[in-house]
Design a protein around this motif. Sequence first.
Motif, PDB file in Angstrom:
ATOM      1  N   ALA A 239     -15.291   3.971  -3.042  1.00 53.94           N
ATOM      2  CA  ALA A 239     -16.018   5.228  -2.751  1.00 53.94           C
ATOM      3  C   ALA A 239     -16.268   5.346  -1.252  1.00 53.94           C
ATOM      4  CB  ALA A 239     -17.333   5.269  -3.520  1.00 53.94           C
ATOM      5  N   ALA A 240     -16.612   4.224  -0.627  1.00 53.42           N
ATOM      6  CA  ALA A 240     -16.848   4.258   0.827  1.00 53.42           C
ATOM      7  C   ALA A 240     -15.544   4.583   1.553  1.00 53.42           C
ATOM      8  CB  ALA A 240     -17.404   2.907   1.285  1.00 53.42           C
ATOM      9  N   ALA A 241     -14.439   3.972   1.089  1.00 52.05           N
ATOM     10  CA  ALA A 241     -13.148   4.200   1.756  1.00 52.05           C
ATOM     11  C   ALA A 241     -12.722   5.671   1.635  1.00 52.05           C
ATOM     12  CB  ALA A 241     -12.082   3.284   1.148  1.00 52.05           C
ATOM     13  N   LEU A 242     -12.898   6.248   0.447  1.00 49.91           N
ATOM     14  CA  LEU A 242     -12.412   7.610   0.204  1.00 49.91           C
ATOM     15  C   LEU A 242     -13.227   8.669   0.948  1.00 49.91           C
ATOM     16  CD1 LEU A 242     -11.526   7.383  -3.594  1.00 49.91           C
ATOM     17  CD2 LEU A 242      -9.937   7.657  -1.667  1.00 49.91           C
ATOM     18  N   ALA A 243     -14.412   8.279   1.411  1.00 48.15           N
ATOM     19  CA  ALA A 243     -15.235   9.237   2.154  1.00 48.15           C
ATOM     20  C   ALA A 243     -14.992   9.137   3.659  1.00 48.15           C
ATOM     21  CB  ALA A 243     -16.711   8.997   1.839  1.00 48.15           C
ATOM     22  N   GLU A 244     -14.182   8.175   4.073  1.00 46.50           N
ATOM     23  CA  GLU A 244     -13.937   8.027   5.521  1.00 46.50           C
ATOM     24  C   GLU A 244     -12.988   9.113   6.007  1.00 46.50           C
ATOM     25  OE1 GLU A 244     -13.010   4.424   7.389  1.00 46.50           O
ATOM     26  OE2 GLU A 244     -14.357   3.229   6.123  1.00 46.50           O
ATOM     27  N   PRO A 245     -13.087   9.496   7.280  1.00 47.82           N
ATOM     28  CA  PRO A 245     -12.157  10.501   7.811  1.00 47.82           C
ATOM     29  C   PRO A 245     -10.695  10.040   7.657  1.00 47.82           C
ATOM     30  CG  PRO A 245     -13.955  10.110   9.353  1.00 47.82           C
ATOM     31  CD  PRO A 245     -14.121   9.108   8.250  1.00 47.82           C
ATOM     32  N   ALA A 246     -10.413   8.791   8.056  1.00 47.57           N
ATOM     33  CA  ALA A 246      -9.044   8.270   7.909  1.00 47.57           C
ATOM     34  C   ALA A 246      -8.988   7.486   6.597  1.00 47.57           C
ATOM     35  CB  ALA A 246      -8.698   7.397   9.101  1.00 47.57           C
ATOM     36  N   TRP A 247      -9.029   8.220   5.504  1.00 50.68           N
ATOM     37  CA  TRP A 247      -9.211   7.563   4.204  1.00 50.68           C
ATOM     38  C   TRP A 247      -8.018   6.692   3.800  1.00 50.68           C
ATOM     39  CZ3 TRP A 247      -5.533   8.820   0.629  1.00 50.68           C
ATOM     40  CH2 TRP A 247      -4.869  10.032   0.790  1.00 50.68           C
ATOM     41  N   ASP A 248      -6.814   7.061   4.210  1.00 48.18           N
ATOM     42  CA  ASP A 248      -5.656   6.298   3.762  1.00 48.18           C
ATOM     43  C   ASP A 248      -5.694   4.865   4.315  1.00 48.18           C
ATOM     44  OD1 ASP A 248      -3.126   5.845   2.558  1.00 48.18           O
ATOM     45  OD2 ASP A 248      -2.216   6.074   4.537  1.00 48.18           O
ATOM     46  N   ALA A 249      -6.004   4.730   5.589  1.00 46.44           N
ATOM     47  CA  ALA A 249      -6.105   3.383   6.179  1.00 46.44           C
ATOM     48  C   ALA A 249      -7.264   2.624   5.541  1.00 46.44           C
ATOM     49  CB  ALA A 249      -6.313   3.495   7.691  1.00 46.44           C
ATOM     50  N   ALA A 250      -8.342   3.348   5.237  1.00 46.85           N
ATOM     51  CA  ALA A 250      -9.502   2.699   4.620  1.00 46.85           C
ATOM     52  C   ALA A 250      -9.156   2.199   3.210  1.00 46.85           C
ATOM     53  CB  ALA A 250     -10.685   3.671   4.579  1.00 46.85           C
ATOM     54  N   VAL A 251      -8.343   2.971   2.483  1.00 42.13           N
ATOM     55  CA  VAL A 251      -7.938   2.540   1.134  1.00 42.13           C
ATOM     56  C   VAL A 251      -7.049   1.291   1.228  1.00 42.13           C
ATOM     57  CG1 VAL A 251      -6.587   3.173  -0.920  1.00 42.13           C
ATOM     58  CG2 VAL A 251      -8.235   4.799   0.044  1.00 42.13           C
ATOM     59  N   ALA A 252      -6.186   1.250   2.241  1.00 36.10           N
ATOM     60  CA  ALA A 252      -5.340   0.046   2.424  1.00 36.10           C
ATOM     61  C   ALA A 252      -6.230  -1.171   2.672  1.00 36.10           C
ATOM     62  CB  ALA A 252      -4.369   0.258   3.586  1.00 36.10           C
ATOM     63  N   ARG A 253      -7.295  -0.983   3.463  1.00 32.07           N
ATOM     64  CA  ARG A 253      -8.207  -2.119   3.726  1.00 32.07           C
ATOM     65  C   ARG A 253      -8.957  -2.503   2.440  1.00 32.07           C
ATOM     66  NH1 ARG A 253      -9.191   0.836   8.434  1.00 32.07           N
ATOM     67  NH2 ARG A 253     -11.178   1.639   7.659  1.00 32.07           N
ATOM     68  N   TYR A 254      -9.333  -1.482   1.658  1.00 28.23           N
ATOM     69  CA  TYR A 254      -9.993  -1.745   0.360  1.00 28.23           C
ATOM     70  C   TYR A 254      -9.105  -2.632  -0.521  1.00 28.23           C
ATOM     71  CZ  TYR A 254     -10.307  -0.593  -4.650  1.00 28.23           C
ATOM     72  OH  TYR A 254     -10.304  -0.660  -6.020  1.00 28.23           O
ATOM     73  N   GLU A 255      -7.814  -2.305  -0.582  1.00 29.69           N
ATOM     74  CA  GLU A 255      -6.906  -3.068  -1.455  1.00 29.69           C
ATOM     75  C   GLU A 255      -6.786  -4.522  -0.991  1.00 29.69           C
ATOM     76  OE1 GLU A 255      -3.495  -0.535  -1.159  1.00 29.69           O
ATOM     77  OE2 GLU A 255      -4.136   0.751  -2.827  1.00 29.69           O
ATOM     78  N   ALA A 256      -6.681  -4.699   0.314  1.00 25.11           N
ATOM     79  CA  ALA A 256      -6.544  -6.068   0.841  1.00 25.11           C
ATOM     80  C   ALA A 256      -7.815  -6.873   0.564  1.00 25.11           C
ATOM     81  CB  ALA A 256      -6.263  -6.010   2.343  1.00 25.11           C
TER      82      ALA A 256
ATOM     83  N   HIS B 141       0.837  -1.206   0.000  1.00 22.21           N
ATOM     84  CA  HIS B 141       0.000   0.000   0.000  1.00 22.21           C
ATOM     85  C   HIS B 141       0.873   1.257   0.000  1.00 22.21           C
ATOM     86  CE1 HIS B 141      -3.080   2.884   0.873  1.00 22.21           C
ATOM     87  NE2 HIS B 141      -2.385   3.308   1.917  1.00 22.21           N
ATOM     88  N   ARG B 142       0.426   2.258  -0.728  1.00 24.92           N
ATOM     89  CA  ARG B 142       1.151   3.525  -0.771  1.00 24.92           C
ATOM     90  C   ARG B 142       0.136   4.648  -0.669  1.00 24.92           C
ATOM     91  NH1 ARG B 142       5.920   5.055  -4.898  1.00 24.92           N
ATOM     92  NH2 ARG B 142       6.335   7.058  -3.924  1.00 24.92           N
ATOM     93  N   ARG B 143       0.356   5.576   0.238  1.00 26.59           N
ATOM     94  CA  ARG B 143      -0.591   6.666   0.446  1.00 26.59           C
ATOM     95  C   ARG B 143      -0.773   7.485  -0.838  1.00 26.59           C
ATOM     96  NH1 ARG B 143      -2.394  10.020   4.914  1.00 26.59           N
ATOM     97  NH2 ARG B 143      -3.089  11.979   4.011  1.00 26.59           N
ATOM     98  N   GLY B 144      -2.031   7.776  -1.166  1.00 24.46           N
ATOM     99  CA  GLY B 144      -2.307   8.723  -2.248  1.00 24.46           C
ATOM    100  C   GLY B 144      -2.450   8.095  -3.623  1.00 24.46           C
TER     101      GLY B 144
END
Length: 390
Positions: free
Chosen positions: A326-343, A293-296
């Motif tokens: 879309a759900a991950a990117l709307a979360e306050p801590a979006w970066d961690a949510a995107v990492a979970r999305y990828e997994a 995972h990479r931020r951004g």
Amino acid sequence: MAHDNAPQARRIGIVGGGPGGLTLARLLVAQGLAPIVLELDAGPEARPQGGSLDLHPESGLLALDRAGLRAGFEAIARHEDQEVRIYARTGELLFEDADAAAGDRPEVDRGELRGLLLASLPAGTVAWGQKVTRIEPLADCTMRVHVAAAAPRTFDVVVGADGTWSRVRPRLTTARPAYSGVTFVELEVADIDAAHPTLARLVGRGKLFAPGDRKAIIAQRNGHGTVRVYVAQHAPERWARELAGVPAANVKAQLLAALAGWAPALRGFIEHSGDHVRAQPLYALPVGLRWPHRRGITLLGDAAHAMSPFAGEGVNNAMADALALAAALAEPAWDAAVARYEAAMAVRIAPSAVASADGLAQAMSVDGAARMVELMRSHSPPHRELTSAR
Ligand SMILES: Cc1cc2nc3c(=O)[nH]c(=O)nc-3n(C[C@H](O)[C@H](O)[C@H](O)COP(=O)(O)OP(=O)(O)OC[C@H]3O[C@@H](n4cnc5c(N)ncnc54)[C@H](O)[C@@H]3O)c2cc1C
């Protein structure tokens, strides 16, 4: 270091306005975010979008529901075109769905789906004619997107939704799509019901598969009386390039020669096709592809998991990715949510990547028809098996 700003202030760049990228844009807009889609095509009508798709309840249709587009979809959906038939190369009908019109996977023409998604976006969301060339990570963890013949743009998050040959993916992984060894040549038969009733009866209300001899004819009903035909065969990767610019009549003669001995009725799909010819070599990314995972920066759809179309899940997967991202990117801590999305995406996608590789191997084998019938028997509930030719 970029900070987790309020969702509405988040600068989100989506590279690619295919079904995955546009679904993501619509879902973000519905949550009050303002993404920008950078699309290579010069405009919505720049090129034909390709054939019909069936959307599935747990993925493509669910994404449209959440995007508030189900009513609009129903206006363009073709519930009546869900039949599946399998023929032997002799023309013998081996398998037919029992009651396909009652299925839960309605068909839609790609161009119409794209039109629905585009019409749902605020003006200016899609920037046309933007060929993204590379992504440059900046020191503050934002991403600069370089575009051919235009100024670069900077985003907090860049989503690579730019398909098999993604320009975003190389920032995350060195994995590249591998050629499957199979190339489709796409043809079109227009006005099939009125002009070619025999072919219309063969294809029925949906799709026809006629595999055998390591080749296949696949015919698929599209809207407005058009049937799209794919002639599949094992071929060197360079063959598609060699066919570019060859007159349609010569390509069709080559295909007919390759299918000498096949039932005249099936060869009719080639003989009665028009001048549209498009060779498509099939590529796939490694099954189960992951990246650190990479931020951004992240991926969805074919950019993340290109696979052969033999599982019929590509667009559905891309739209399911869009829903989760879309759900991950709307979360306050979006970066961690995107990492979970990828997994979670890697786990969710793996079965269809396996199924598509297996489907290609089975269908493109010497006894492809028998193997496809077996696959259909194991996957579809009620069916009717037929033994006599029509
Ligand atoms: C012959 C064939 C038949 C298929 N049939 C089916 C089917 O029946 N059902 C199904 O579910 N799937 C099918 N698929 C798979 C399906 O087409 C893909 O999985 C799906 O289109 C992926 O959507 P996407 O949005 O991820 O990418 P794409 O649809 O590939 O969209 C990518 C977008 O990015 C743009 N783009 C590309 N490069 C750049 C760049 N550098 N800069 C900016 N924009 C860029 C492109 O113009 C395009 O608009 C089929 C595929 C093939 C090849």
